[in-house]
Design a protein around this motif. Structure first.
Motif, PDB file in Angstrom:
ATOM      1  N   ARG A 107       1.449 -52.771  20.309  1.00 13.70           N
ATOM      2  CA  ARG A 107       1.136 -52.784  18.895  1.00 13.70           C
ATOM      3  C   ARG A 107       2.251 -52.787  18.071  1.00 13.70           C
ATOM      4  O   ARG A 107       2.238 -53.555  16.916  1.00 13.70           O
ATOM      5  N   GLU A 108       3.487 -52.490  18.432  1.00 13.88           N
ATOM      6  CA  GLU A 108       4.778 -52.680  17.774  1.00 13.88           C
ATOM      7  C   GLU A 108       4.986 -54.127  17.458  1.00 13.88           C
ATOM      8  O   GLU A 108       5.325 -54.700  16.292  1.00 13.88           O
TER       9      GLU A 108
ATOM     10  N   LEU B 139      -5.515 -55.105  13.742  1.00 14.95           N
ATOM     11  CA  LEU B 139      -5.711 -54.867  15.292  1.00 14.95           C
ATOM     12  C   LEU B 139      -6.414 -53.768  15.382  1.00 14.95           C
ATOM     13  O   LEU B 139      -6.365 -52.829  14.774  1.00 14.95           O
TER      14      LEU B 139
ATOM     15  N   THR C 256      -7.926 -51.538  18.807  1.00  9.76           N
ATOM     16  CA  THR C 256      -8.203 -51.080  20.268  1.00  9.76           C
ATOM     17  C   THR C 256      -9.688 -51.309  20.611  1.00  9.76           C
ATOM     18  O   THR C 256     -10.541 -50.778  19.665  1.00  9.76           O
TER      19      THR C 256
ATOM     20  N   MET D  13      -7.684 -55.152  23.292  1.00  7.62           N
ATOM     21  CA  MET D  13      -7.408 -55.157  21.647  1.00  7.62           C
ATOM     22  C   MET D  13      -7.919 -56.418  20.965  1.00  7.62           C
ATOM     23  O   MET D  13      -8.097 -57.430  21.875  1.00  7.62           O
TER      24      MET D  13
END
Length: 153
Positions: A80-81, A92, A94, A101
């Motif tokens: 994610r980062e 983004l 999930t 994702m």
């Protein structure tokens, strides 16, 4: 959510630069009523902001694609980062199903899309990806039909 909330949201969506006083005039309610409703809708997270809608194509990014990513177990936070650091990643999510994702990405051209995909998937936590290029967007992101339905219930 009631009919007045729905009318207020529709008015703000159609004319985002309108002021509270003009809203109250057009909706034929007191200025304080409009302000209180706006505050409540913001507090509840129904209204998340009043920023401009920006078209990526007008910025020079006419290619839109969706990539489904499979990630290594326990790597969600770092992936994610990583994805948050890629400017061409617009969203983004999930997800359930074949991948973990889904990202919406934009690029300047099909050739540039390869560069963006390489940047997205060139990360240890991403195991596999599958990309689909969007050809057209006949129903762009919209929320007003849902607002109308919620206000009518």
């Amino acid at each position: 959510m009631d009919a007045l909330d729905g009318r207020l949201i529709r008015l703000l969506a159609e004319e985002p630069r309108i002021g509270v006083l003009e809203c109250s005039r057009r909706l034929q309610v007191a200025r304080g009523t409009v302000q209180a409703r706006l505050d409540r809708l913001q507090t509840k997270g129904v209204i998340g902001g009043f920023g401009p809608e920006v078209d990526p194509a007008a910025l020079g990014y006419p290619v839109t694609a969706f990539a489904t990513l499979e990630i290594s177990q326990g790597q969600g936070a770092v992936v994610r980062e990583h994805l948050a650091g890629v400017p061409e990643v617009l969203e983004l999510h999930t997800i359930t199903g074949a991948g973990d994702m889904m990202v919406r990405i934009v690029a300047r051209s099909n050739a540039d899309l390869q560069r963006v995909i390489d940047r997205v998937v060139g990360f240890e936590g991403i195991v596999r990806s599958s990309t689909a290029i969007a050809l057209e967007n006949p129903v762009p992101y919209r929320i007003l039909p849902l607002v109308d339905q919620a206000a009518a219930e």
